[in-house]
Design a protein around this motif. Structure first.
Motif, PDB file in Angstrom:
ATOM      1  N   LEU A 208      35.681  17.916  45.996  1.00 25.91           N
ATOM      2  CA  LEU A 208      34.726  18.843  46.600  1.00 25.91           C
ATOM      3  C   LEU A 208      34.050  19.697  45.532  1.00 25.91           C
ATOM      4  CD1 LEU A 208      36.844  20.157  49.611  1.00 25.91           C
ATOM      5  CD2 LEU A 208      34.977  18.496  49.709  1.00 25.91           C
ATOM      6  N   GLU A 212      31.771  24.191  48.442  1.00 25.12           N
ATOM      7  CA  GLU A 212      32.273  23.566  49.661  1.00 25.12           C
ATOM      8  C   GLU A 212      33.762  23.835  49.816  1.00 25.12           C
ATOM      9  OE1 GLU A 212      32.386  21.704  53.244  1.00 25.12           O
ATOM     10  OE2 GLU A 212      30.631  22.339  52.074  1.00 25.12           O
ATOM     11  N   LYS A 215      34.286  27.485  50.952  1.00 26.40           N
ATOM     12  CA  LYS A 215      33.942  27.702  52.359  1.00 26.40           C
ATOM     13  C   LYS A 215      35.032  27.164  53.275  1.00 26.40           C
ATOM     14  CE  LYS A 215      28.943  27.680  51.562  1.00 26.40           C
ATOM     15  NZ  LYS A 215      27.696  26.902  51.690  1.00 26.40           N
ATOM     16  N   ARG A 216      35.553  25.996  52.954  1.00 28.10           N
ATOM     17  CA  ARG A 216      36.609  25.407  53.780  1.00 28.10           C
ATOM     18  C   ARG A 216      37.901  26.224  53.679  1.00 28.10           C
ATOM     19  NH1 ARG A 216      36.399  18.784  53.287  1.00 28.10           N
ATOM     20  NH2 ARG A 216      34.157  18.517  53.631  1.00 28.10           N
TER      21      ARG A 216
END
Length: 247
Positions: A208, A212, A215-216
Motif C-alpha cells: 500500500l 492509503e 487511512k485504513r
C-alpha cells in the motif's frame, strides 16, 4: 553482542494459537512470581492479578473482549487489575483517615500493573510459552467489574493470555518495529517532519501507499467502535475510582 534476555525481548511476538500442551503448575508459578518481582512505585504493588481458571469465565471473556475465540483456548489467562482498595483499607483500619484515591493514584497503579504484566510475558517467553495482550479488557468496564466482583478501587486494565505456540505461530514473522530514530529523541522532544513520518511510522504497510495505509489504519483503529468504547469505559472507570464516597 546480545544476551539471552535481550534476544527473548526482541523475538517476543503476540501468539494467538496454541497447542494442546498444558502449562504446568510450576511454570504458572514462575510466571506469577516474575510478575510479582516487577518494579513498583514505592513498592506498593498496586495491582491484583486474577488467575482465570473457570472455563465459563474464559468463554465469557471471549465474547466481552471483542469476540476472540482463542482466549477460551489459552492455557493461562491473567487479568491485571489496578488495586488501591487494599491500601485504602489498610490506611482506614490503621486510623490514617485516607483521602479518596485520585487520578494520580489511578495512573501509578496502571503503571505498576503494566510493568508486572510485562514481566509475566517476558518470563513466559523464556519458558517457550507464547502470550498475547488483550487490550479489550478495558472495554465494557461495568460488565467486567461485575463479572470479577471488583470493589470500588479496583479496575481491570490489562489481560494477557498464554499458551505453547503452534508451529505456524512459531514460524510467523514478527511485525517490524519502527526505527529508533522514530522513537528516541535526545534531551528534548523534536517534532518529526512529514518525510520522517512517511519513512518510519508504517514499516508494515506492505504494497500500500503510505496515504492509503494511514487511512485504513485510522479507520480500523483510531475511528473504530472499540476505540470509542474503550475511551468511554476508561473514563467511566476513572470517574468511579475518583468519585466513590469515602467511608
Amino acid at each position: 553482542m546480545t544476551t539471552p534476555t535481550i534476544e527473548e525481548l526482541w523475538k517476543r511476538k503476540s501468539v494467538r494459537a496454541y497447542t494442546d500442551r498444558k502449562i504446568t503448575k510450576e511454570e504458572k508459578e514462575l510466571i506469577l512470581r516474575s510478575a510479582s518481582e516487577a518494579a513498583s512505585a514505592g513498592n506498593q504493588q498496586m495491582y491484583t492479578i486474577l488467575d482465570i481458571t473457570d472455563q465459563k469465565l474464559k468463554d465469557t471473556l471471549t465474547v466481552t473482549c471483542d469476540n476472540q475465540p482463542f482466549i477460551a483456548k489459552a492455557g493461562l489467562v491473567l487479568v491485571f487489575c489496578i488495586d488501591f482498595q487494599k491500601w485504602y483499607d489498610t490506611f482506614r483500619i490503621t486510623g490514617c483517615d485516607p483521602r479518596k484515591p485520585e487520578a494520580g493514584d489511578f495512573l501509578l497503579a496502571v503503571l505498576d500493573a503494566a510493568i508486572a504484566a510485562q514481566n509475566a510475558v517476558t518470563a513466559a517467553e523464556s519458558l517457550g510459552i507464547g502470550s498475547c495482550y488483550i487490550g479489550d479488557i478495558l472495554e465494557r468496564y461495568e460488565i467486567h467489574k461485575e463479572l470479577f466482583h471488583l470493589p470500588d478501587y479496583a479496575v481491570p486494565v490489562l489481560m494477557a493470555v498464554f499458551g505453547f505456540p503452534t508451529e505456524q505461530q512459531i514460524e510467523r514473522k514478527k511485525p517490524a518495529r519502527a526505527p529508533l530514530s522514530f522513537l528516541v529523541h535526545e534531551n528534548t522532544y523534536r517534532p518529526l517532519s512529514e518525510e520522517e513520518l512517511r519513512a518510519s511510522i508504517a514499516p508494515n504497510k506492505g504494497e500500500l501507499s503510505f496515504d492509503e495505509w494511514a487511512k485504513r489504519f485510522c479507520a480500523r483503529k483510531y475511528h473504530s467502535d472499540f476505540s470509542r468504547e474503550m475511551s468511554r469505559s476508561v473514563q467511566a472507570a476513572l470517574d468511579h475510582f475518583c468519585g466513590c464516597p469515602r467511608e
